[in-house]
Design a protein around this motif. Structure first.
Motif, mmCIF file in Angstrom:
data_model
loop_
_atom_site.group_PDB
_atom_site.id
_atom_site.type_symbol
_atom_site.label_atom_id
_atom_site.label_comp_id
_atom_site.label_asym_id
_atom_site.label_seq_id
_atom_site.Cartn_x
_atom_site.Cartn_y
_atom_site.Cartn_z
ATOM 1 N N ASP A 4 -6.680 -46.682 2.000
ATOM 2 C CA ASP A 4 -5.714 -46.927 0.918
ATOM 3 C C ASP A 4 -5.292 -48.389 0.839
ATOM 4 O O ASP A 4 -4.393 -48.734 0.062
ATOM 5 C CB ASP A 4 -4.458 -46.073 1.131
ATOM 6 C CG ASP A 4 -4.757 -44.586 1.163
ATOM 7 O OD1 ASP A 4 -5.729 -44.169 0.502
ATOM 8 O OD2 ASP A 4 -4.025 -43.844 1.845
ATOM 9 N N VAL A 11 -3.988 -50.163 3.419
ATOM 10 C CA VAL A 11 -2.809 -50.412 4.248
ATOM 11 C C VAL A 11 -3.236 -50.460 5.715
ATOM 12 O O VAL A 11 -3.852 -49.526 6.231
ATOM 13 C CB VAL A 11 -1.739 -49.312 4.061
ATOM 14 C CG1 VAL A 11 -0.541 -49.582 4.974
ATOM 15 C CG2 VAL A 11 -1.294 -49.237 2.607
ATOM 16 N N ASN A 34 13.030 -50.655 1.227
ATOM 17 C CA ASN A 34 11.561 -50.598 1.202
ATOM 18 C C ASN A 34 11.006 -49.187 1.054
ATOM 19 O O ASN A 34 9.794 -48.988 1.049
ATOM 20 C CB ASN A 34 10.978 -51.265 2.446
ATOM 21 C CG ASN A 34 11.117 -50.426 3.707
ATOM 22 O OD1 ASN A 34 11.928 -49.498 3.769
ATOM 23 N ND2 ASN A 34 10.349 -50.758 4.731
ATOM 24 N N ASP A 67 10.628 -47.196 -1.362
ATOM 25 C CA ASP A 67 9.793 -46.944 -2.533
ATOM 26 C C ASP A 67 8.592 -47.880 -2.637
ATOM 27 O O ASP A 67 7.855 -47.838 -3.627
ATOM 28 C CB ASP A 67 10.629 -47.071 -3.817
ATOM 29 C CG ASP A 67 11.713 -46.007 -3.895
ATOM 30 O OD1 ASP A 67 11.436 -44.858 -3.515
ATOM 31 O OD2 ASP A 67 12.833 -46.328 -4.322
ATOM 32 N N SER A 68 8.394 -48.701 -1.625
ATOM 33 C CA SER A 68 7.257 -49.628 -1.659
ATOM 34 C C SER A 68 5.944 -48.857 -1.629
ATOM 35 O O SER A 68 5.866 -47.727 -1.132
ATOM 36 C CB SER A 68 7.312 -50.599 -0.480
ATOM 37 O OG SER A 68 7.081 -49.913 0.732
ATOM 38 N N ASP A 69 4.913 -49.471 -2.174
ATOM 39 C CA ASP A 69 3.613 -48.820 -2.274
ATOM 40 C C ASP A 69 3.092 -48.411 -0.897
ATOM 41 O O ASP A 69 2.596 -47.290 -0.713
ATOM 42 C CB ASP A 69 2.628 -49.772 -2.964
ATOM 43 C CG ASP A 69 1.299 -49.092 -3.262
ATOM 44 O OD1 ASP A 69 1.304 -48.034 -3.913
ATOM 45 O OD2 ASP A 69 0.249 -49.623 -2.840
ATOM 46 N N ALA A 70 3.227 -49.290 0.093
ATOM 47 C CA ALA A 70 2.688 -49.003 1.426
ATOM 48 C C ALA A 70 3.421 -47.833 2.086
ATOM 49 O O ALA A 70 2.789 -46.957 2.703
ATOM 50 C CB ALA A 70 2.788 -50.246 2.305
ATOM 51 N N GLN A 121 5.058 -45.410 0.579
ATOM 52 C CA GLN A 121 4.743 -44.178 -0.135
ATOM 53 C C GLN A 121 3.336 -43.670 0.201
ATOM 54 O O GLN A 121 3.100 -42.459 0.277
ATOM 55 C CB GLN A 121 4.888 -44.395 -1.645
ATOM 56 C CG GLN A 121 6.345 -44.523 -2.099
ATOM 57 C CD GLN A 121 7.179 -43.322 -1.717
ATOM 58 O OE1 GLN A 121 6.809 -42.183 -2.013
ATOM 59 N NE2 GLN A 121 8.297 -43.554 -1.051
ATOM 60 N N LYS A 122 2.418 -44.593 0.415
ATOM 61 C CA LYS A 122 1.072 -44.185 0.851
ATOM 62 C C LYS A 122 1.126 -43.576 2.247
ATOM 63 O O LYS A 122 0.445 -42.582 2.539
ATOM 64 C CB LYS A 122 0.124 -45.389 0.827
ATOM 65 C CG LYS A 122 -0.314 -45.786 -0.574
ATOM 66 C CD LYS A 122 -1.196 -47.021 -0.556
ATOM 67 C CE LYS A 122 -1.681 -47.359 -1.967
ATOM 68 N NZ LYS A 122 -2.482 -48.605 -2.002
ATOM 69 N N LYS A 132 2.501 -40.062 1.984
ATOM 70 C CA LYS A 132 1.496 -39.122 1.478
ATOM 71 C C LYS A 132 0.503 -38.742 2.568
ATOM 72 O O LYS A 132 0.155 -37.562 2.729
ATOM 73 C CB LYS A 132 0.763 -39.746 0.288
ATOM 74 C CG LYS A 132 -0.223 -38.800 -0.376
ATOM 75 C CD LYS A 132 -0.841 -39.426 -1.611
ATOM 76 C CE LYS A 132 -1.839 -38.465 -2.266
ATOM 77 N NZ LYS A 132 -2.457 -39.069 -3.475
#
Length: 276
Positions: free
Chosen positions: A64, A66, A242, A244-247, A249-250, A253
């Protein structure tokens, strides 16, 4: 005059060509300037199965984009302090009541991101096989942080060892004990000391993370366990700034994905129930 105009036109053409080349070079260099490698994050943890789960998630996150570094710390205070101080980006070792107690005591803004598993809490003993065998004056040991004190006392009360004030819930302390017919003694120790106390105490309250390395499981070895309505799910935690940051949230998941669920079911079915 004609020569002057010709010269001026030639200069204009050269300037335009030069500008065009410059723009092309700038366009060519833009991807290299903005392209970066994987986003790097640090996640603090303590012991298995938390660290095992992060090991499973790490290569999945690489897919992803990260790059996660797992930072293993030595006590149950450091992961929250490191997160609050922005030394790490998340941590994975605790339940929400423990996090809330840290926030209240430190003025921190840690937040739950993703519940991962429910650890079956139990009371263990090397000396006795049945809870009814506990003698008068027996020593009962529990972790010394407020959330786990309340959790332990609730479990003791549910087992009929003591009685607590009405509606005190997980905020119970020893001062809330209203009946202690067998005059049990209560000892509060650091979370990481619980396993060592089995040799000295009559009953030790702890999660599977600390019982499992001793070969103990709640279903087979615990004299008592808490109810199924536990508020103490082990949860991925980040900060308000942080979460809600993309990393992050990944990570949330992946840590609640099928690979982790299968790992828990295959390896920790007796002690940890997936919470997703």
């Amino acid at each position: 005059m004609k020569k002057t105009m010709k010269f001026t036109l030639m200069l204009l053409v050269l300037v335009m060509i030069a500008a065009g080349c410059g723009n092309n070079k700038e366009a060519e260099s833009t991807p290299a300037a903005t392209s970066t490698g994987p986003v790097k994050i640090k996640v603090a943890s303590l012991i298995p199965p938390m660290t095992d789960i992060l090991d499973i998630v790490k290569p999945l996150l690489k897919e992803d984009g990260v790059d996660m570094e797992v930072v293993i710390l030595s006590d149950n205070v450091q992961p929250n302090e490191a997160l609050a101080n922005k030394e790490v980006d998340a941590n994975f070792f605790q339940h929400v009541p423990y996090m809330e107690q840290f926030n209240a005591s430190k003025g921190a803004k840690l937040v739950p991101v993703q519940p991962v598993y429910d650890a079956i809490y139990g009371g263990y003993s090397k000396r006795y096989k049945n809870i009814a065998d506990l003698p008068d004056g027996a020593t009962l040991v529990m972790a010394n942080d407020p959330s786990n004190i309340g959790r332990s006392l609730q479990m003791f009360a549910k087992a009929g060892l003591i009685k607590l004030k009405d509606n005190v819930g997980i905020k119970a302390t020893q001062a809330d004990i209203t009946e202690n017919a067998k005059k049990f003694k209560f000892q509060e120790v650091d979370l990481l000391m619980l396993a060592r106390m089995l040799d000295d105490a009559d009953l030790v309250a702890m999660t599977p993370a600390y019982a499992s390395p001793l070969g103990l499981t709640p279903k087979k070895d615990a004299l008592i366990t808490e109810g199924d309505d536990s508020e103490f799910t082990i949860t991925l935690v980040a900060r308000e700034d942080n979460k809600d940051s993309d990393a992050i949230q990944k990570l949330a998941k992946r840590i609640s994905g099928p690979e982790v669920k299968k790992f828990l079911e295959d390896n920790y079915a007796d002690i940890a129930l997936p919470a997703f």
